[in-house]
Design an enzyme around this catalytic site. Structure first.
Site, PDB file in Angstrom:
ATOM      1  N   GLU A   1       1.078  -0.993  -0.191  1.00 38.26           N
ATOM      2  CA  GLU A   1       0.077  -0.042   0.145  1.00 38.26           C
ATOM      3  C   GLU A   1       0.792   1.272  -0.058  1.00 38.26           C
ATOM      4  O   GLU A   1       1.699   1.297   0.815  1.00 38.26           O
ATOM      5  CB  GLU A   1      -0.982   0.165   1.247  1.00 38.26           C
ATOM      6  CG  GLU A   1      -2.155   1.167   1.246  1.00 38.26           C
ATOM      7  CD  GLU A   1      -2.964   0.699   0.113  1.00 38.26           C
ATOM      8  OE1 GLU A   1      -3.762   1.579  -0.248  1.00 38.26           O
ATOM      9  OE2 GLU A   1      -3.162  -0.460  -0.525  1.00 38.26           O
TER      10      GLU A   1
ATOM     11  N   GLU B   1      -0.664   9.750  -5.517  1.00 34.87           N
ATOM     12  CA  GLU B   1       0.433   8.757  -5.548  1.00 34.87           C
ATOM     13  C   GLU B   1       0.871   8.302  -7.141  1.00 34.87           C
ATOM     14  O   GLU B   1       1.906   8.330  -7.279  1.00 34.87           O
ATOM     15  CB  GLU B   1       0.281   7.685  -4.741  1.00 34.87           C
ATOM     16  CG  GLU B   1       0.335   7.831  -3.179  1.00 34.87           C
ATOM     17  CD  GLU B   1      -0.593   7.336  -2.353  1.00 34.87           C
ATOM     18  OE1 GLU B   1      -1.149   7.993  -1.453  1.00 34.87           O
ATOM     19  OE2 GLU B   1      -1.508   6.517  -2.712  1.00 34.87           O
TER      20      GLU B   1
ATOM     21  N   ASP C   1      -7.095   2.658   2.871  1.00 36.73           N
ATOM     22  CA  ASP C   1      -6.676   1.232   3.368  1.00 36.73           C
ATOM     23  C   ASP C   1      -7.837   0.284   3.545  1.00 36.73           C
ATOM     24  O   ASP C   1      -7.800  -0.743   3.229  1.00 36.73           O
ATOM     25  CB  ASP C   1      -6.064   1.542   4.791  1.00 36.73           C
ATOM     26  CG  ASP C   1      -4.854   2.640   4.885  1.00 36.73           C
ATOM     27  OD1 ASP C   1      -4.095   2.332   4.077  1.00 36.73           O
ATOM     28  OD2 ASP C   1      -5.053   3.439   5.544  1.00 36.73           O
TER      29      ASP C   1
END
Length: 422
Positions: free
Chosen positions: A223, A254, A407
């Site tokens: 992750e 990201e 998450d």
């Protein structure tokens, strides 16, 4: 069964309330790359609150940080939660009664209390003190001295050395023999950015050696999280971590940072304007799997990317390695809608659709034009050995809590994903 490597206690509190409790007077805002005193904290918080921007900073003075963390965690308005990507993914997976989770990371007494009963912590991971991450929230229109926040956001800071050095990685890998997991989840590489270049490079090499020791029949998911150093990102991608993992999870910040760091497609795009363009996103996902994934017999294990942004999710997989993708991407989208609104099921009165109703699948090759059909919300397309599964997200109108949402999405997607044996 699953396992992972960064953990802390998130202390969520109004920033203004904490500054008042610390006896700070409103002062002019000033950006500090590193915080070393209460005054620095007050100035940096004010600087970002004035702009309504999110930021994360390292607090360098251990004793001063412990003091501030004590004041924050004992404040009557403070809320304490499990924090750290790995712990959050473990905690989300632990809500499934059939799973046992092994969590390696610096676990102090408060964190241990907060963890689900299905989460097992090896004795070597226990420490006397918790690693606290302080999350200072402010609301749109809230005032501190002369400053008024244009939008709601948060300012995060910590003095977190053990997560930054990935201290628990070796403990974690050595526990795997006994634990025999079906899946390994790694996170926390972004925490290494606080270290010097040399220390970071050395630790990354050690981490790579450890990850290489994980038996090849266990799928590994990495992750990613917010990073600022392009060279470090490039190292992780090129020669070191990407080829060792089977799956990665990331968001739009990201993804863009990744293509900028390695001069990939659309690297000249400085930032997203509004909802990320589906064609641009899928071009970058395709490039990552083509350049750094297991295609054309390259020495890489990377075959899956789970991309999440507020309005939609895409699961991109190299053919022949994963099954059940439609259910996996849908489960992640459902988790986003329910967790943000803190409801057990999607409450249609509290969510809205922000995804584009039609889009192009690429901007670098002859694209298909796709129109969403509400009866079949998961759309599938294919490009040179890579399958894409897209689904819109029912976005919570008034989110209760957004920390750890990515998450939860990745964890839920993994739960439904079927990895074919290698």
């Amino acid at each position: 069964v699953c396992s992972s490597v960064n953990a802390c206690v998130d202390v969520v509190l109004s920033g203004v309330k904490l500054l008042e409790a610390l006896g700070l007077e409103p002062a002019n805002g000033k950006n500090h790359a590193v915080l070393s005193s209460r005054q620095d904290l007050g100035e940096a918080f004010t600087h970002f609150m004035e702009r309504g921007a999110a930021a994360e900073r390292f607090f360098s003075d251990a004793a001063a940080f412990q003091d501030i963390a004590r004041t924050a965690s004992e404040h009557p308005a403070a809320q304490l939660y499990v924090g750290g990507n790995a712990a959050l993914i473990g905690q989300k997976l632990a809500t499934n009664p059939d799973l046992k989770i092994l969590l390696c990371g610096p676990v102090g007494p408060r964190l241990h209390e907060l963890l689900d009963d299905n989460v097992v912590v090896p004795p070597e991971s226990m420490q006397e003190r918790d690693e606290f991450h302080l999350i200072l929230e402010y609301q749109a229109g809230e005032e501190w001295g002369q400053v008024r926040a244009p939008t709601a956001n948060r300012f995060i800071f910590s003095h977190d050395l053990s997560n930054g050095a990935l201290n628990m990685l070796e403990v974690f890998v050595s526990s795997l023999d006994e634990f025999q997991p079906d899946l390994v989840v790694l996170s926390g590489l972004h925490m290494m950015e606080g270290q010097s270049k040399e220390a970071r490079q050395r630790r990354l090499m050690e981490a790579v050696a450890s990850i290489s020791d994980i038996p090849t029949d266990i799928p590994i998911h990495l992750e990613l999280a917010s990073m600022t150093d392009q060279d470090f990102m490039s190292n992780i991608m090129h020669q070191q971590v990407f080829p060792l993992v089977n799956s990665i999870g990331l968001n739009e910040q990201e993804l863009l940072f990744l293509t900028q760091a390695a001069s990939g497609p659309h690297a000249s795009l400085r930032s997203w304007s509004g909802i990320p363009d589906v064609g641009v996103v899928s071009d970058i996902l395709f490039w990552i799997l083509k350049e750094h994934g297991k295609v054309a017999e390259r020495a890489s294990d990377l075959t899956r990317i789970h991309f999440h942004t507020l309005a939609y999710h895409i699961l991109a997989t190299v053919d022949g390695h994963w099954g059940n993708q439609a259910a996996a991407v849908a489960a992640g989208a459902r988790a986003a809608g329910t967790q943000a609104c803190a409801t057990d099921t999607i409450d249609t009165s509290r969510v809205l659709l922000k995804a584009p109703r039609e889009f192009l699948t690429s901007h670098t090759e002859a694209p298909a034009k796709i129109s969403l059909n509400p009866d079949e919300p998961v759309v599938h397309w294919h490009r040179e050995g890579v399958s894409f599964h897209f689904t819109p997200v029912l976005v919570c109108k008034d989110p209760v809590r957004t920390v750890g949402l990515g998450d939860a999405i990745s964890a839920e997607g993994l739960l439904y994903s079927e990895a074919y044996p290698r």
